[in-house]
Enzyme design. Structure first.
Site, PDB file in Angstrom:
ATOM      1  N   ASP A  16      11.403 -30.790 -11.376  1.00 39.23           N
ATOM      2  CA  ASP A  16      12.188 -30.619 -10.114  1.00 39.23           C
ATOM      3  C   ASP A  16      13.523 -31.273  -9.987  1.00 39.23           C
ATOM      4  OD1 ASP A  16      12.420 -30.497  -7.418  1.00 39.23           O
ATOM      5  OD2 ASP A  16      11.043 -32.286  -6.787  1.00 39.23           O
ATOM      6  N   ASP A 112      15.084 -24.692  -7.417  1.00 37.52           N
ATOM      7  CA  ASP A 112      15.183 -26.053  -8.227  1.00 37.52           C
ATOM      8  C   ASP A 112      14.013 -26.873  -8.603  1.00 37.52           C
ATOM      9  OD1 ASP A 112      14.378 -26.502  -5.429  1.00 37.52           O
ATOM     10  OD2 ASP A 112      15.606 -28.328  -5.463  1.00 37.52           O
ATOM     11  N   GLU A 113      13.030 -25.816  -8.447  1.00 40.91           N
ATOM     12  CA  GLU A 113      11.714 -26.513  -9.167  1.00 40.91           C
ATOM     13  C   GLU A 113      10.682 -25.467  -9.611  1.00 40.91           C
ATOM     14  OE1 GLU A 113       8.675 -28.264  -6.652  1.00 40.91           O
ATOM     15  OE2 GLU A 113       9.834 -27.268  -4.696  1.00 40.91           O
TER      16      GLU A 113
END
Length: 368
Positions: A16, A112-113
């Site tokens: 993350d 983003d993860e």
């Protein structure tokens, strides 16, 4: 007598990125470094909300999805930055390239993860902790960004672990610790448990995973429906969901919230032309053709409607998309109205659906 075959534990990493959008802005613009910034709508706009807050802003209580006006009240010196999604997406591609050095079993959840299954890694490293460390180091040295990683035997625990020591954290919850870890977990930390469900649980004197574990599966299903079956298994450390690298896009689209309300149809047409170009670029980049074109309109009072049209064959050309959304626009209110958002999306990449007209609740807000 044959010996029982013991199935080895999986090695799952959840990566993350730390304050992703805000960190990119601080990386690219030195004047933002060390200062509280928010990527998202300005407090002078209407209905703007925080997409990402830098850690300097978070110290004041500013959080994602918070109304921009509230963020300004909590942190008067906060700097609002308009998002650059093309840049964020490009960085996300580079991060994925780093992941692919170690495994092809990558399940992105957003820009983003992502989950990674490194039970068998490409480089034969063997240690999930070492792989996560190398990934974090590569992201830092090559992209000048930091990421946090959670490592465990399943997706549920890995995701929670990645949030435990942010920013730039690395948390490992080994097989022998999983069940005890979940037992101590507050119910509101369970992913999928929102405020309403958490309050219901607390009203039943269920405050932790250990409390949930006391109930039978039938009792949990009775009170929480199908989710009860998931709660029953997860508090016992059971989460067999695989990392799915082939997650198919359900829709591809683009939308924009305007700095002022549109009241003129010609202005709306100009904006739809811009959006159609973005959508076509995204479709062609992913080599997708959608059979259902949807127009989204949000009015100044936050009432939101969609209008859709489906085709027998897949569409990815600008002319057809624009012609269709302009036709759908005529099916909406355009006289004496104030439009704050327009959006275009394509979906139905596999199946053909009939034309639909749908109205959505007026409390569904977008980020900007």
């Amino acid at each position: 007598m044959e010996e029982a075959i013991v199935k080895p534990f999986r090695k799952i990493i959840h990566v993350d990125m730390d304050a992703f959008y805000a960190s990119i802005e601080q990386r690219d613009f030195p004047e933002y470094r060390g200062k509280p910034i928010v990527v998202g709508g300005s407090p002078e706009g209407r209905g703007g909300v925080v997409a990402t807050a830098s850690y300097e802003a978070r110290k004041f209580g500013v959080r994602s999805a918070m109304p921009s006006k509230k963020a300004k009240q909590l942190c008067p010196q906060v700097i609002f930055v308009y998002p650059r999604f093309a840049v964020y997406k490009e960085v996300s591609y580079k991060i994925r390239e780093i992941f692919q050095r170690y495994t092809d079993l990558i399940e992105p959840l957003s820009l983003d993860e992502a989950y990674l299954d490194v039970t068998e890694d490409k480089l034969g490293i063997g240690s999930a902790i070492e792989i996560a460390t190398q990934i974090k180091d590569a992201i830092n040295s090559e992209l000048q960004l930091t990421a946090s990683a959670g490592i465990s035997i399943n997706k549920f625990v890995a995701k929670i672990a990645s949030d435990m020591n942010k920013p730039n954290g690395l948390t490992f919850i080994g097989p022998s610790r999983v069940e005890n870890f979940i037992e101590k977990l507050p119910v509101e930390k369970f992913f999928g448990v929102g405020k309403v469900t958490a309050e219901k649980m607390k009203g039943m004197n269920l405050h932790t995973g250990a409390d949930l574990k006391k109930l039978k599966e039938t009792e949990l299903i009775k009170h929480f429906g199908k989710a009860g079956r998931f709660y029953y298994k997860i508090v016992r450390g059971e989460d067999n969901r695989p990392v799915k690298p082939d997650r198919e896009a359900k829709s591809v689209g683009a939308e924009d919230t305007f700095p002022y309300d549109l009241t003129d149809v010609e202005e709306m047409v100009i904006q739809l032309k811009k959006l159609s170009v973005l959508v076509v670029n995204r479709l062609q980049k992913q080599e997708l053709k959608g059979r259902t074109i949807t127009l989204k309109v949000k009015y100044h009072d936050f009432k939101q409607i969609t209008r859709s049209r489906s085709f027998l064959n897949g569409i990815d050309d600008e002319e057809t998309i624009l012609e269709t959304v302009l036709s759908l626009l005529q099916q909406t209110e355009t006289e004496n109205v104030k439009v704050r958002l327009l959006g275009i999306s394509l979906s139905n990449f596999n199946d053909v659906k009939i034309n639909s007209i749908q109205e959505l609740p007026n409390d569904q807000l977008t980020l900007f």
